[in-house]
Design an enzyme around this catalytic site. Structure first.
Site, PDB file in Angstrom:
ATOM      1  N   GLU A 264       0.948  -1.175   0.084  1.00 15.48           N
ATOM      2  CA  GLU A 264      -0.048   0.123  -0.086  1.00 15.48           C
ATOM      3  C   GLU A 264       0.823   1.427  -0.135  1.00 15.48           C
ATOM      4  OE1 GLU A 264      -3.379   1.985   3.088  1.00 15.48           O
ATOM      5  OE2 GLU A 264      -2.054   0.619   3.919  1.00 15.48           O
ATOM      6  N   LYS A 322      -9.514   2.340  -2.917  1.00 16.48           N
ATOM      7  CA  LYS A 322     -10.029   1.545  -1.899  1.00 16.48           C
ATOM      8  C   LYS A 322     -11.356   2.584  -1.375  1.00 16.48           C
ATOM      9  CE  LYS A 322      -8.500   1.226   3.193  1.00 16.48           C
ATOM     10  NZ  LYS A 322      -7.669   1.538   4.118  1.00 16.48           N
ATOM     11  N   CYS A 378      -5.351  -2.658   2.749  1.00 20.80           N
ATOM     12  CA  CYS A 378      -5.303  -2.581   4.274  1.00 20.80           C
ATOM     13  C   CYS A 378      -6.444  -2.883   5.226  1.00 20.80           C
ATOM     14  CB  CYS A 378      -4.745  -1.172   4.676  1.00 20.80           C
ATOM     15  SG  CYS A 378      -4.192  -0.749   6.366  1.00 20.80           S
TER      16      CYS A 378
END
Length: 503
Positions: A264, A322, A378
């Protein structure tokens, strides 16, 4: 005379709350990295006992509140770590964050303890209401299903039952196992042991079955180990970038990688402004595509935390943004005002006050060799529903998590995050490739077992064959619905028993 009265607990409510808090701390020992599930069962049994012994719903709520606060303060102690990255500016907030988090999460347990007194026996009702409270904790206020009591089983055969009933089912089994002895004495202990034993036997049988064949694909996991305090330092960011280029380009000992994966926010440039950096990344893949965690903007005020797949020439072939963001970590409600008044901004965002949310869960098709993958950035791997929603139009072949666990410190947080990634693999019957900035990067099979990994705090790369997928699990098909229906039925039965037992 009850045990509580004999110990003088009823006359000393603060002692009762202290015992509840101690039981909560003991229960937290079952979470990673300690994984002391026997101690967790003792702690949860003690909490069920105190809730059952309370004289009414109000004192029971206080038991639940302090028990939950002890549990969450111990299990989520890593929450202070982000505040220590820029200690001069934010360290003062760390103790307040821990207390607010602990007591905020404990409100769900307080509600569960209070509601348990609407059923009989109370201990058994508490097993049901606490599971329902944990279900609510996973969705309300954007949700935070971290450190559920059922997570104590992830590293044991019992954890394999998540393929049938998911994390809520694990939590219900856990709470029933500790509540039955409190409610029914030795008979309840035998029932609780039988329930746990049956779950253990099912899991052992599942683990003993042959694994599916590996795919004809090799993935390379790149772990740069960039300390968060130095990650965006202009003088060091280029060095971390070049480290990843070098690790990506290293010759393979076996088959050449079919895909190279960076963690990430691995690229210190915005996707829309990266220019020649994308060509460098593409070339480092040695002919294989490279999946990189990178930030991007629309050229205006909006930005995203993204995963981009680059072709060998550096061209962008696919992008996933995300969508489930971390409150206060990746966005702050009313962020412009809070920045103007207090100088507060989202911890993780490199620009602006925070990220924008992506469109939702997605399925990436990486071609016939690599197959279809569910990307998770994440925190998204914490939510069991995201992989299910991503596969609404068809089943994936594997799960991919890219993450930057440098925010979580070096003790509990990264290992708990890894455990949750393993649980997602069990639930879906799909392998998980996990690539973390500072570790733990891991190759996880379709039963949640770690096949290969790079430890926390090291830089390196790991080449591994892509594990095969199992057939779709019951949980992959049904989700939490069956457990929620079962909880509703049990709760109704316990309320009916209470009404019939009234004089």
């Amino acid at each position: 005379m009850t045990v509580g009265i004999a110990l003088g607990i009823r006359q000393r409510p603060w002692a009762d709350r202290g015992i509840a808090a101690a039981c909560g701390v003991l229960a937290a020992a079952g979470q990673a990295p300690l994984d002391l599930w026997p101690l967790a069962l003792v702690g949860l049994a003690g909490l069920a006992w105190r809730v059952s012994a309370a004289s009414g719903w109000r004192p029971a709520a206080l038991v639940g509140l302090f028990g939950g606060a002890g549990y969450f303060a111990a299990a989520l102690s890593w929450i202070v770590e982000p505040f220590l990255i820029d200690a001069a500016r934010t360290a003062w907030m760390a103790p307040f964050a821990l207390l607010l988090m602990a007591f905020g999460m404990a409100l769900f347990w307080a509600a569960a303890a209070a509601l348990a007194h609407a059923g009989r026996p109370v201990a058994l009702a508490f097993a049901v209401t606490l599971t329902l409270a944990e279900a609510a904790r996973g969705v309300l206020f954007t949700g935070f299903p971290w450190a559920l009591p059922g997570h104590i089983w992830i590293g044991t055969p019992v954890g394999q039952t998540a393929s049938v009933w998911g994390p809520l089912g694990l939590t219900l089994v856990t709470m029933l196992a500790v509540a039955l002895p409190v409610a029914f004495g030795l008979r309840g202990l035998a029932l609780g042991a039988a329930l746990t034993g049956a779950s253990w036997a099912f899991g052992a049988s599942r683990l003993a079955a042959p694994l599916p064949p590996e795919r004809e694909a090799t993935v390379r996991l790149v772990q740069p180990n960039a300390a968060q305090a130095a990650k965006w330092d202009p003088e060091r960011a280029r060095g971390f970038f070049e480290r990843q280029l070098a690790l990506s380009a290293e010759p393979a000992e076996g088959a050449a990688p079919s895909l190279v994966i960076w963690p990430e926010t691995a690229v210190p440039y915005l996707l829309d402004r990266a220019g020649p950096a994308l060509e460098q990344i593409g070339a480092a893949g040695g002919g294989a595509p490279v999946a990189v965690g990178i930030q991007r903007t629309d050229g205006g005020t909006r930005g995203w935390n993204s995963l981009a797949v680059l072709a060998p020439d550096g061209g962008v072939t696919q992008v996933y943004d995300k969508y489930h963001l971390v409150p206060f970590g990746e966005y702050i409600p009313f962020g412009d005002l809070l920045f103007r008044w207090f100088g507060l901004r989202a911890f993780a965002a490199a620009e602006g006050f925070g990220y924008s949310a992506g469109e939702g869960p997605a399925l990436m098709d990486l071609g016939p060799v690599l197959g279809r993958v569910v990307p998770l950035i994440c925190y998204e791997a914490v939510f069991p529903g995201i992989p299910r929603r991503a596969q609404a139009a068809g089943r994936a072949d594997w799960l991919l998590q890219v993450t930057n666990d440098a925010w979580f410190g070096e003790w509990t947080g990264p290992y708990q995050h890894l455990a949750l990634a393993r649980l997602r693999a069990i639930e879906q019957g799909l392998p998980m490739i996990r690539v973390a900035n500072t570790g733990v990067s891991a190759v996880i099979d379709a039963r949640g077992q770690v096949l290969a990994s790079m430890p926390l705090g090291v830089q390196g790369r790991l080449d591994a064959r892509l594990p095969g997928a199992l057939p779709a699990t019951i949980y992959a098909a049904q989700g939490d619905r069956p457990v929620l229906v079962l909880l509703a039925v049990i709760a109704a039965g316990l309320v009916l028993v209470r009404r019939r037992s009234r004089p």
